[in-house]
Design a protein around this motif. Structure first.
Motif, short mmCIF file in Angstrom:
data_model
loop_
_atom_site.label_atom_id
_atom_site.label_comp_id
_atom_site.label_asym_id
_atom_site.label_seq_id
_atom_site.Cartn_x
_atom_site.Cartn_y
_atom_site.Cartn_z
N VAL A 206 0.84 -1.21 0.00
CA VAL A 206 0.00 0.00 0.00
C VAL A 206 0.87 1.26 0.00
O VAL A 206 0.60 2.21 -0.75
N TYR A 321 -4.21 1.26 -10.02
CA TYR A 321 -4.23 1.87 -8.68
C TYR A 321 -4.77 3.29 -8.69
O TYR A 321 -5.09 3.83 -7.66
N ARG A 326 -6.42 -0.13 -3.51
CA ARG A 326 -5.17 -0.42 -2.80
C ARG A 326 -5.33 -1.81 -2.21
O ARG A 326 -6.44 -2.20 -1.82
N ASP A 328 -5.63 -4.43 0.52
CA ASP A 328 -6.21 -4.23 1.85
C ASP A 328 -5.72 -5.34 2.79
O ASP A 328 -6.18 -6.49 2.69
#
Lengths: 438, 395
Positions: A206, A321, A326, A328
């Motif tokens: 992330v 993206y 993103r 998770d």
């Protein structure tokens, strides 16, 4: 007499100018290839898999080193060895009509299977057939399985034909991960799966994803500090390859972001192989992969004319993206499924059109250019409709050029240059008429 | 039409099938639709869709296989680059020229990236038509791929029920499954008959009779199959000194009829093939009891044909379907005939050829397009192949 394919090499040029981030990325790739080619000595196990649907975080949970045949084909294209490999594959029975990544890979195997560092690639311990967004992947790994005789794990990603991810798709993929992929990876690697370890890697993903998106969206500025196609290919390398979920990726994207922020602060355009680009005259959105056998020559046709690519679809094949997705860490398996489902080539044609039209608008581009790849049906089938539809929706002109991924026989420089020049004239004309109308 | 068709026992049947084949306006399907208010037609492309569900909704499943060699493609070429196969462009031509204006829905099965992308194009070009990309599992475990597939079928059943305005019941599905079971049994019988006595069931005739099943209602097609089988068995036809071959790779874009005829004329009896696989995709009867969607899923996972569009999880099984087809039909060789730019067929071909090499089965390969006009090179290649088989056999 055997046929010989030669790619005309341009005259020796002055030294290629590179961003510091490009140099860093090159070092990362070199280190990765060294790690791969020394797997026999280090005892590390190797998993071959694909860029779209790349599950690097999961593979790392089992200590497996990620090898990506598409990236190897690209390296062979850039190094101008792919032509001979493609020919070798055709000589041993592969059709002239099919994907040249596959043929480059098969030909490379037949010719010694050498990595860019000149050492032999290890035989994979497992083929993780992440069947995402490209039919050819399935056949490719069946072909490799025939050669390597190693275990092959299929992860089937359903296609987003209706433009949405359904609970059935997620459930199907998570079940495959739980009941097929993970148990087999445990057996092959000898490492027990630890979901918390996966969560940790996903958290790292992330962070890198945030910085990548910031970099890609910096092209909304004028002038754009980056080229989001030719330069973008460097930027996506680590995250689409073997580095997503690693500290190296976090460090690289932080470094890249700072570098781009500096250029932005100074009002500079992208760095090209010939240095700073100079005045930004045209802002383009590009659909389709590039040609790799004449990559620099192709890029030069753009920057010589002051054309910068502000957004591209190709830089989304290993993950989309910039529309909010993103990974998770709280839903580790579901998020891997969602990631696979959302990659660019797994999106329906109307979704692709929506994306491209929004790029033209959001990045204030002058139009859409399609580089249609002869041997890539996943991208190419439907592109003429895409072109017309994006043109209709945005009111901006579109153009179409054709080449191939890594087959030098299908790169016609004069033809492409001609079309590009006509396209830039068309944009100029459109601007003039807009000014006159105003 | 061939004049001899009028006089032989099979003649009228084949003539009717040929008329259906040549009719690119799909008059029979249009008439079926017009015969009762509210009737609907659902088109589908290769490779396989569960036609039972369409039939259970009182709709006509209509196979769309491109335009063949009789359709001039004018608009379709504006949608595709030269390096993409011909079936999508001629299918687009059928659509934009209004030949499919009576079709209420289109299903695009999971076969390759071209047909996959065509599903999205169709949605954009014909927004009034129900369009579905029909995905199938590449995982063959009941609790994984099976559950996924059942849920996909539930969605299809729901969509078609909405289209007709009332639910599709289990009883309706069971009745349709029974009809298609019968149809597949007849198709298998026809294939077995041809393998036994290929001179009595020429490949082009079998093809036409089979292809009629993509246009006609299933019960009508079963009647045609029965009639053809009965007639063909009474026919007196000369037995030629042909070799026996399995034709493979032609599961999507169709070869011109002349190509099929040319193979036999050049000395090759076609004793098995992968043409029109939808007619025999499921290799055994589907249960007519219990949950009909689960039964269709079970049949798909465990009793369906092998082909390039399907993942083969077991490496040892790769290509064995072809070896078995050769053994089952007592064939002496295999002809790989693939459409130009057909990813599944052409990517699969080297693996299948390796398997045949190991099994000692001779083969040749060529490519075609649905509108290929020049058959001489194919005749020469197939003729030489037939001669070489006879020479090797004699040795």
């Amino acid at each position: 007499m055997s046929a010989i394919i030669t790619t005309p090499k341009p005259a020796p040029a002055k030294e290629v100018v590179k961003d510091a981030s490009m140099v860093k990325q090159k070092e990362m790739m070199a280190a990765h290839y060294d790690r791969l080619t020394s797997a026999a000595e280090t005892g590390e196990k190797v998993a071959s898999t694909f860029v779209p649907g790349n599950l690097n975080e999961l593979l790392m949970c089992f200590g497996l080193v990620n090898n990506l045949p598409e990236v190897n084909a690209i390296q062979n294209g850039l190094r101008r060895t792919s032509g001979a490999y493609v020919l070798e594959a055709e000589k041993i029975g592969h059709s002239e009509d099919v994907c040249t990544y596959v043929k480059s890979d098969v030909g490379m195997m037949a010719k010694g299977n050498l990595a860019p560092n000149g050492k032999k690639f290890p035989n994979p311990d497992v083929l993780l057939l992440s069947y995402t967004g490209c039919f050819t992947f399935m056949k490719w790994f069946e072909l490799l399985r025939e050669q390597y005789k190693c275990e092959t794990i299929m992860l089937h990603t359903p296609y987003m034909g209706d433009g949405k991810i359904t609970p059935n798709m997620i459930e199907y993929m998570v079940k495959q991960l739980k009941e097929e992929v993970i148990p087999k990876l445990e057996r092959i690697s000898g490492v027990k799966f630890d979901i918390d370890r996966l969560r940790e890697y996903l958290k790292k993903s992330v962070t890198a994803e945030e910085d990548l998106v910031w970099v890609l969206q910096s092209a909304k500025h004028k002038p754009s500090p980056i080229d989001a196609y030719f330069g973008g290919i460097y930027y996506i390398g680590p995250i689409f390859g073997a580095f997503r979920g690693t500290d190296d990726a976090i460090e690289y994207y932080k470094f890249l972001r700072e570098e781009v922020a500096e250029r932005l602060g100074r009002g500079q355009g992208p760095v090209t192989p010939d240095g700073d680009m100079g005045q930004e005259k045209y802002r383009l959105v590009v659909e389709g992969p590039p040609n790799y056998t004449s990559f620099r020559q192709f890029w030069k046709m753009f920057y010589d004319e002051g054309a910068v690519v502000v957004a591209s679809s190709y830089t989304k094949v290993g993950g989309v993206y910039d529309f909010g997705f993103r990974h998770d860490p709280d839903k580790p398996l579901e998020t891997l499924a969602e990631y696979c489902l959302g990659v660019y080539t797994n999106r329906s044609l109307p979704m692709r059109i929506d994306m491209l039209a929004s790029y033209v608008k959001d990045y204030d581009a002058d139009g859409l250019l399609i580089n249609s790849i002869k041997s890539c049906n996943s991208f190419s089938a439907g592109q003429l409709l895409i072109m017309r539809e994006v043109e209709k929706r945005t009111g901006k002109p579109a153009a179409f050029v054709e080449s191939d991924l890594v087959d030098p026989r299908y790169f016609s420089a004069a033809n492409i240059k001609n079309r590009l020049e006509s396209y830039f004239q068309m944009i100029e004309q459109k601007r003039t008429s807009a000014r006159t109308a105003a | 039409m061939d004049a001899s068709l009028k006089t032989s026992a099979t003649g009228p049947i084949v003539a009717r099938a040929q008329a259906l084949f040549e009719d690119l306006s799909f008059t029979a399907a249009r008439e079926w639709k017009a015969a009762q208010p509210g009737r609907k037609v659902i088109g589908y492309m290769p490779l396989y869709v569960p036609r039972e569900i369409i039939h259970a909704a009182d709709m006509l499943p209509l196979g769309i296989l491109g335009g063949g060699d009789q359709l001039e493609v004018i608009h379709g070429d504006a949608y595709y680059q030269s390096y993409i196969c011909r079936i999508p462009r001629s299918t687009v031509e059928l659509g934009v020229s209004g030949r499919l204006d009576f079709v209420d829905g289109m299903l695009f099965p999971s076969i390759c990236d071209v047909i996959r992308n065509l599903s999205g194009m169709w949605k954009m070009m014909f927004p009034q038509v129900y369009v579905r990309y029909f995905d199938v599992p590449q995982n063959y475990r009941d609790e994984i791929g099976g559950n996924y597939y059942v849920n996909e079928l539930v969605e299809l059943r729901h969509d078609l029920a909405e289209l007709r305005g009332k639910p599709i019941t289990d009883d309706e599905l069971h009745r349709s499954i029974a009809l298609y079971n019968e149809n597949r049994r007849l198709v298998r019988e026809l294939y077995a008959f041809r393998a036994e006595t290929p001179w009595l069931a020429p490949a082009a005739e079998v093809y036409l009779v089979l292809r009629a099943g993509l246009v006609l209602p299933v019960d009508e097609h079963s009647t045609m199959l029965r009639a053809y089988l009965t007639a063909a068995k009474t026919e007196e036809r000369p037995r030629r000194d042909n070799c026996r071959i399995v034709l493979t790779g032609a599961f999507c874009e169709q070869p011109p009829l002349n190509l099929i005829k040319s193979l036999e004329l050049s000395g090759c009896y076609v004793v098995d093939d992968d043409l029109l696989l939808v007619t025999r995709w499921l290799t055994s009867d589907v249960s007519t009891e219990g949950d009909p969607l689960r039964s269709l899923a079970t049949a798909f996972l465990h009793h369906s044909e092998s082909t390039a569009a399907k993942y083969e999880p077991n490496e040892k099984e790769k290509g064995q379907h072809l070896v078995r087809a050769v053994a089952r039909s007592a064939a002496e060789g295999v002809i790989f005939a693939a459409p130009s730019f057909c990813d599944p067929a052409l990517l699969d071909r080297p693996m299948l050829q390796h398997v045949l090499n190991k099994a000692g089965i001779p083969f040749i390969a060529f490519k075609y397009a649905e509108n290929s006009g020049q058959m001489q090179p194919i005749r020469e290649q197939a003729g030489t192949f037939a001669d070489s088989i006879k020479l090797w056999s004699a040795a």
